[in-house]
Design a protein around this motif. Sequence first.
Motif, PDB file in Angstrom:
ATOM      1  N   PRO A  33      46.000 -15.957 112.591  1.00 23.70           N
ATOM      2  CA  PRO A  33      46.659 -14.805 113.120  1.00 23.70           C
ATOM      3  C   PRO A  33      47.821 -15.106 114.155  1.00 23.70           C
ATOM      4  O   PRO A  33      48.516 -14.032 114.079  1.00 23.70           O
ATOM      5  CB  PRO A  33      45.244 -14.341 113.715  1.00 23.70           C
ATOM      6  N   ASN A  34      47.964 -16.259 114.728  1.00 19.43           N
ATOM      7  CA  ASN A  34      49.112 -16.600 115.523  1.00 19.43           C
ATOM      8  C   ASN A  34      50.357 -16.314 114.754  1.00 19.43           C
ATOM      9  O   ASN A  34      51.109 -15.824 115.421  1.00 19.43           O
ATOM     10  CB  ASN A  34      48.876 -17.722 116.027  1.00 19.43           C
ATOM     11  N   ILE A  35      50.307 -16.724 113.731  1.00 17.58           N
ATOM     12  CA  ILE A  35      51.542 -16.602 112.870  1.00 17.58           C
ATOM     13  C   ILE A  35      51.872 -15.232 112.068  1.00 17.58           C
ATOM     14  O   ILE A  35      52.689 -14.678 111.967  1.00 17.58           O
ATOM     15  CB  ILE A  35      51.951 -17.761 112.060  1.00 17.58           C
ATOM     16  N   LYS A  36      50.527 -14.955 111.380  1.00 12.74           N
ATOM     17  CA  LYS A  36      50.570 -13.699 110.322  1.00 12.74           C
ATOM     18  C   LYS A  36      50.708 -12.663 111.170  1.00 12.74           C
ATOM     19  O   LYS A  36      51.163 -11.522 110.848  1.00 12.74           O
ATOM     20  CB  LYS A  36      49.279 -13.966 109.507  1.00 12.74           C
ATOM     21  N   GLU A  37      49.870 -12.242 112.323  1.00 17.63           N
ATOM     22  CA  GLU A  37      49.660 -11.039 113.009  1.00 17.63           C
ATOM     23  C   GLU A  37      50.449 -10.928 114.313  1.00 17.63           C
ATOM     24  O   GLU A  37      51.048 -10.201 114.592  1.00 17.63           O
ATOM     25  CB  GLU A  37      48.221 -10.817 113.345  1.00 17.63           C
ATOM     26  N   ARG A  38      50.313 -12.230 115.100  1.00 20.60           N
ATOM     27  CA  ARG A  38      51.113 -12.066 116.493  1.00 20.60           C
ATOM     28  C   ARG A  38      52.685 -12.425 116.112  1.00 20.60           C
ATOM     29  O   ARG A  38      53.437 -12.409 116.975  1.00 20.60           O
ATOM     30  CB  ARG A  38      50.474 -13.101 117.117  1.00 20.60           C
ATOM     31  N   ARG A  39      53.110 -12.948 114.992  1.00 24.02           N
ATOM     32  CA  ARG A  39      54.325 -13.389 114.555  1.00 24.02           C
ATOM     33  C   ARG A  39      54.878 -14.258 115.514  1.00 24.02           C
ATOM     34  O   ARG A  39      56.102 -14.064 115.903  1.00 24.02           O
ATOM     35  CB  ARG A  39      55.039 -12.062 114.743  1.00 24.02           C
ATOM     36  N   ASP A  40      54.240 -15.154 116.180  1.00 19.45           N
ATOM     37  CA  ASP A  40      54.858 -16.301 116.906  1.00 19.45           C
ATOM     38  C   ASP A  40      55.516 -17.153 116.267  1.00 19.45           C
ATOM     39  O   ASP A  40      54.977 -18.590 116.143  1.00 19.45           O
ATOM     40  CB  ASP A  40      53.575 -16.682 118.242  1.00 19.45           C
ATOM     41  N   TYR A  41      56.618 -17.200 115.711  1.00 24.15           N
ATOM     42  CA  TYR A  41      57.411 -18.164 115.110  1.00 24.15           C
ATOM     43  C   TYR A  41      58.704 -17.870 115.026  1.00 24.15           C
ATOM     44  O   TYR A  41      59.027 -16.658 115.298  1.00 24.15           O
ATOM     45  CB  TYR A  41      56.967 -18.100 113.542  1.00 24.15           C
ATOM     46  N   SER A  42      59.564 -18.629 114.629  1.00 20.75           N
ATOM     47  CA  SER A  42      60.986 -18.476 114.778  1.00 20.75           C
ATOM     48  C   SER A  42      61.743 -19.364 113.586  1.00 20.75           C
ATOM     49  O   SER A  42      61.226 -20.379 113.317  1.00 20.75           O
ATOM     50  CB  SER A  42      61.709 -18.582 116.073  1.00 20.75           C
ATOM     51  N   CYS A  43      62.755 -18.690 113.097  1.00 16.59           N
ATOM     52  CA  CYS A  43      63.566 -19.604 112.136  1.00 16.59           C
ATOM     53  C   CYS A  43      64.885 -19.295 112.434  1.00 16.59           C
ATOM     54  O   CYS A  43      65.453 -18.397 112.752  1.00 16.59           O
ATOM     55  CB  CYS A  43      63.433 -18.894 110.588  1.00 16.59           C
ATOM     56  N   ALA A  44      65.751 -20.682 111.854  1.00 14.96           N
ATOM     57  CA  ALA A  44      67.177 -20.688 112.066  1.00 14.96           C
ATOM     58  C   ALA A  44      67.716 -21.455 111.207  1.00 14.96           C
ATOM     59  O   ALA A  44      67.310 -22.298 110.556  1.00 14.96           O
ATOM     60  CB  ALA A  44      67.536 -20.793 113.611  1.00 14.96           C
ATOM     61  N   VAL A  45      69.238 -21.076 110.929  1.00 12.92           N
ATOM     62  CA  VAL A  45      70.091 -21.942 110.179  1.00 12.92           C
ATOM     63  C   VAL A  45      71.136 -22.619 111.101  1.00 12.92           C
ATOM     64  O   VAL A  45      71.659 -22.208 111.872  1.00 12.92           O
ATOM     65  CB  VAL A  45      70.803 -21.165 109.070  1.00 12.92           C
ATOM     66  N   PHE A  46      71.184 -24.095 110.686  1.00 16.45           N
ATOM     67  CA  PHE A  46      72.451 -24.647 111.513  1.00 16.45           C
ATOM     68  C   PHE A  46      73.404 -25.417 110.379  1.00 16.45           C
ATOM     69  O   PHE A  46      73.130 -25.475 109.459  1.00 16.45           O
ATOM     70  CB  PHE A  46      71.519 -25.796 112.105  1.00 16.45           C
ATOM     71  N   ASP A  47      74.354 -25.720 111.074  1.00 16.75           N
ATOM     72  CA  ASP A  47      75.451 -26.366 110.115  1.00 16.75           C
ATOM     73  C   ASP A  47      75.053 -28.056 110.265  1.00 16.75           C
ATOM     74  O   ASP A  47      74.291 -28.133 110.692  1.00 16.75           O
ATOM     75  CB  ASP A  47      76.935 -26.092 110.730  1.00 16.75           C
ATOM     76  N   GLY A  48      76.076 -28.521 109.519  1.00 16.50           N
ATOM     77  CA  GLY A  48      75.796 -30.112 109.515  1.00 16.50           C
ATOM     78  C   GLY A  48      76.070 -30.730 110.871  1.00 16.50           C
ATOM     79  O   GLY A  48      75.421 -31.943 110.533  1.00 16.50           O
ATOM     80  N   ALA A  49      76.402 -30.244 111.668  1.00 15.21           N
ATOM     81  CA  ALA A  49      76.383 -30.965 113.034  1.00 15.21           C
ATOM     82  C   ALA A  49      75.277 -30.363 113.777  1.00 15.21           C
ATOM     83  O   ALA A  49      75.313 -30.825 115.259  1.00 15.21           O
ATOM     84  CB  ALA A  49      77.581 -30.645 113.640  1.00 15.21           C
ATOM     85  N   GLY A  50      74.524 -29.726 113.376  1.00 17.45           N
ATOM     86  CA  GLY A  50      73.268 -29.093 114.272  1.00 17.45           C
ATOM     87  C   GLY A  50      73.782 -28.060 115.072  1.00 17.45           C
ATOM     88  O   GLY A  50      73.011 -27.771 116.001  1.00 17.45           O
ATOM     89  N   GLU A  51      74.766 -27.305 114.668  1.00 18.82           N
ATOM     90  CA  GLU A  51      75.020 -26.036 115.490  1.00 18.82           C
ATOM     91  C   GLU A  51      74.542 -24.668 114.621  1.00 18.82           C
ATOM     92  O   GLU A  51      74.627 -24.821 113.695  1.00 18.82           O
ATOM     93  CB  GLU A  51      76.570 -25.905 115.536  1.00 18.82           C
ATOM     94  N   VAL A  52      73.844 -23.992 115.758  1.00 13.93           N
ATOM     95  CA  VAL A  52      73.018 -22.757 115.209  1.00 13.93           C
ATOM     96  C   VAL A  52      74.382 -21.948 114.407  1.00 13.93           C
ATOM     97  O   VAL A  52      75.241 -21.408 115.301  1.00 13.93           O
ATOM     98  CB  VAL A  52      72.431 -21.949 116.315  1.00 13.93           C
ATOM     99  N   LEU A  53      74.132 -21.326 113.163  1.00 14.07           N
ATOM    100  CA  LEU A  53      74.800 -20.462 112.662  1.00 14.07           C
ATOM    101  C   LEU A  53      74.086 -18.928 112.705  1.00 14.07           C
ATOM    102  O   LEU A  53      74.741 -18.112 112.558  1.00 14.07           O
ATOM    103  CB  LEU A  53      75.148 -20.852 111.215  1.00 14.07           C
TER     104      LEU A  53
END
Length: 332
Positions: A33-53
């Motif tokens: 439920p932490n992830i499914k219901e409470r939505r306590d998660y995050s996602c991101a995309v980074f370039d090859g140098a580790g910079e957030v895109l």
Amino acid sequence: MNADPTRLEIFKNLFHSVAEEMGAALRRAAFSPNIKERRDYSCAVFDGAGEVLAMGDHMPVHLGSMPMSVAAAIAALKLGPGDVALLNDPYAGGTHLPDLTMVMPVYTPKAPRPAFYVANRAHHADIGGAHAGSMGLAREIFQEGLRIPPVKILESGHVARDIMSILLANVRTPGEREGDLTAQIAACRIGERRLIGMVAKYGSVEVLAYGRHLLDYSAKMMAGALAAIPEGVYRAEDFLDDDGITDQPQRIAVTIRVRGRRADVDFTGSAPQCAGSVNAVAAITQSAVFYVFRAMLDEQVPATSGLMRPIRVVAPAGTIVNARLPAAVGRR
């Protein structure tokens, strides 16, 4: 390559859609439920140098700190195609131990090094330690649960059973933990597939170029917002009532110096790290600053690493805003 405004908007939304789809897949596939219901998660995309895109519309405290975890994984491991790194160490860009981060490199065809990285972070219901839920009152991090440095949970597309076995042997709900971990792996694979498809459609030159343009554009927008603030020094302080161990109030002080198109955010004067588990690590403080300044901008401005280029954060080591090991941080 000069940035075309229309193409810039297209690629901003393309990268953002990858992070959002990763989050949707993680939520659907997760067990807890932490992830499914409470939505306590995050996602991101980074370039090859580790910079957030791009960041999904997820948890701000995760997203602002995740770049430090990605940097730690890149520095510690040689990540090849099909590999996924796992870590939760707050002293390597994490937040607290229940937040497990996965980092996956994305190799485009014939590329000798990753063109991108995808990452996600999810709050697990338990990661061991003295208290169920791994967020009880503690005096040091070793009481809070299993601390994981960057390790490979997936190697060449195969689960590293030894790492998985160690992890599952130290938690109270191993079945649920394995389900959530495999959901995180699936989310990484979704991100990898979408980025490779983007490169196949538009070509690596254009995709990588517009990744750089997004970083530059975000930096310019933040610099413009700072320029609109009257130059000067702004100060504030607040207090936590206590640290759970003593009744002593814990001071958090900040001085913000705005000079033209730049700002320094200085937490000098904050309380020393405390005995209880309300300490913050450097990644948490960086994340809080990122979020506050991001909120100054129009929501259409891409949330990339470029936003922090005009901002310098000073958080003295050994204080409540940049605690040193082995300070407890579970209830930060």
